[in-house]
Write a protein that holds these residues in place. Sequence first.
Motif, PDB file in Angstrom:
ATOM      1  N   GLN A  89      -8.826-101.097 -64.793  1.00 24.10           N
ATOM      2  CA  GLN A  89      -8.046-101.431 -65.975  1.00 24.10           C
ATOM      3  C   GLN A  89      -7.907-100.258 -66.940  1.00 24.10           C
ATOM      4  N   ASN A  90      -8.809 -99.291 -66.858  1.00 25.41           N
ATOM      5  CA  ASN A  90      -8.768 -98.118 -67.737  1.00 25.41           C
ATOM      6  C   ASN A  90      -9.342 -96.928 -66.987  1.00 25.41           C
ATOM      7  N   ALA A  91      -9.790 -95.923 -67.719  1.00 30.89           N
ATOM      8  CA  ALA A  91     -10.286 -94.710 -67.060  1.00 30.89           C
ATOM      9  C   ALA A  91     -11.582 -94.956 -66.299  1.00 30.89           C
ATOM     10  N   ALA A  92     -12.339 -95.969 -66.686  1.00 30.56           N
ATOM     11  CA  ALA A  92     -13.612 -96.253 -66.020  1.00 30.56           C
ATOM     12  C   ALA A  92     -13.386 -97.115 -64.777  1.00 30.56           C
ATOM     13  N   HIS A  93     -14.387 -97.101 -63.903  1.00 31.12           N
ATOM     14  CA  HIS A  93     -14.379 -97.940 -62.711  1.00 31.12           C
ATOM     15  C   HIS A  93     -15.524 -98.942 -62.809  1.00 31.12           C
ATOM     16  N   PHE A  94     -15.308-100.139 -62.247  1.00 29.81           N
ATOM     17  CA  PHE A  94     -16.342-101.171 -62.255  1.00 29.81           C
ATOM     18  C   PHE A  94     -16.560-101.662 -60.822  1.00 29.81           C
ATOM     19  N   LEU A  95     -17.817-101.923 -60.505  1.00 26.55           N
ATOM     20  CA  LEU A  95     -18.134-102.490 -59.191  1.00 26.55           C
ATOM     21  C   LEU A  95     -19.298-103.455 -59.308  1.00 26.55           C
ATOM     22  N   LEU A  96     -19.344-104.398 -58.376  1.00 25.64           N
ATOM     23  CA  LEU A  96     -20.455-105.331 -58.252  1.00 25.64           C
ATOM     24  C   LEU A  96     -21.322-104.912 -57.079  1.00 25.64           C
ATOM     25  N   SER A  97     -22.622-104.961 -57.270  1.00 24.08           N
ATOM     26  CA  SER A  97     -23.560-104.710 -56.177  1.00 24.08           C
ATOM     27  C   SER A  97     -24.609-105.812 -56.195  1.00 24.08           C
ATOM     28  N   THR A  98     -25.094-106.179 -55.018  1.00 21.62           N
ATOM     29  CA  THR A  98     -26.086-107.251 -54.957  1.00 21.62           C
ATOM     30  C   THR A  98     -27.120-106.979 -53.878  1.00 21.62           C
ATOM     31  N   ASN A  99     -28.346-107.408 -54.155  1.00 21.84           N
ATOM     32  CA  ASN A  99     -29.356-107.487 -53.104  1.00 21.84           C
ATOM     33  C   ASN A  99     -29.529-108.962 -52.763  1.00 21.84           C
ATOM     34  N   ASP A 100     -30.687-109.375 -52.317  1.00 25.94           N
ATOM     35  CA  ASP A 100     -30.852-110.774 -51.906  1.00 25.94           C
ATOM     36  C   ASP A 100     -30.815-111.751 -53.073  1.00 25.94           C
ATOM     37  N   LYS A 101     -31.116-111.292 -54.289  1.00 25.41           N
ATOM     38  CA  LYS A 101     -31.289-112.225 -55.404  1.00 25.41           C
ATOM     39  C   LYS A 101     -30.482-111.894 -56.656  1.00 25.41           C
TER      40      LYS A 101
END
Length: 462
Positions: free
Chosen positions: A135-147
């Motif tokens: 949406q802007n200059a930054a990037h966003f991501l989701l990361s997950t382990n088991d919980k």
Amino acid sequence: MAGAGGGGCPAGGNDFQWCFSQVKGAVDEDVAEELSTGPWATETHLPAVLPLRLAVLADIISTVEFNYSGDLLATGDKGGRVVIFQREQENKGRAHSRGEYNVYSTFQSHEPEFDYLKSLEIEEKINKIRWLPQQNAAHFLLSTNDKTIKLWKISERDKRAEGYNLKDEDGRLRDPFRITALRVPILKPMDLMVEASPRRIFANAHTYHINSISVNNIVDIKPANMEELTEVITAAEFHPHQCNVFVYSSSKGTIRLCDMRSSALCDRHAKCLEHGRLPPLLFFEEPEDPSSRSFFSEIISSISDVKFSHSGRYMMTRDYLSVKVWDLNMEGRPVETHQVHEYLRSKLCSLYENDCIFDKFECCWNGSDSAIMTGSYNNFFRMFDRNTRRDVTLEASRENSKPRASLKPRKVCTGGKRKKDEISVDSLDFNKKILHTAWHPMESIIAVAATNNLYIFQDKIN
């Protein structure tokens, strides 16, 4: 299916060759094999080699994901780290330059934890990474382990402020009585610094392990009595164009397509479309032939991955032996079935004994939905062209890692006289497996994770 000849390879209906581009990973696969099977694996050498062995295991790649533009490529590993590669600008001075992927940012996403209430260790391994639309200059991501699911912000900083009134350049506070003039802070250029900061942490909301994440959904099929648990959700994904529609698969080989406009609780299924709107749940399952049922039938029918096509018309599922393509308007049976390694059906007993039968292979579409890719054993990965019905088996190996070296199709011999370029099914290395793959959303560039190495291939430019 007929094998692709002459090195031709499925990619959007065009016949061209894949060639080696890059390989990432400082530790070679042979090191891991040596640590587990060589003389260093003896108890005598265990104290000295244990830190190295743990380091090798921590480097094993557990997920791969391109962002929406394909300019960034993220990997997660068993050590809880996320490594982001950025595509460099193409070098016009170099012939055939396509822009290489180099390390952009590395950060520790998850740490090992311990659930004292359940006396359960929670490992730091990254199970999934999902990019959010930029949406802007930054990037966003989701990361997950088991919980725990974490939302990360990836941003750049190339300027720093100097000339503060109340502190020196080294950060120490100044004596207010010695300040005789007012200064206006200024911004000065600095070396580019990429920062990764957690914006949200979603923890303690899941009784069992998180197998899959997709932006916008949570699904739970927890029974009233946990002792009656016979089915778990293995993968889930939202529709690329309709935010109210999502799909999730289960360990029983079923796929459920849900429409949240009809019902917030998607626990029942229907088999018809009503007034252009999906019913609360469409149930996709291919009937099993009773004559072919065996002890392993339920295990190999478990769905390990499900992906919508970019167009949103189809979805693809991966079980242990095959990839199936489903039309969302026809839940009775798949419109395509591609056998990945059918030659392993006769070896299910030994695969069960060494736990390989529980491996979770992923699958992915190319940008035009005309070709699909998934992994196999012996560092083989398979491609299927949906238009020409051709398929090919390729190998991710350092032996073929010369710049722009073409990948030669590989074939597995199941019996009889073996040809020169074929490999016997009994010679396959089940410790080398391609579980995670990713396809550039717009170009013919693929990323393949082979243990602790990340291979990047592209179409050969003539």
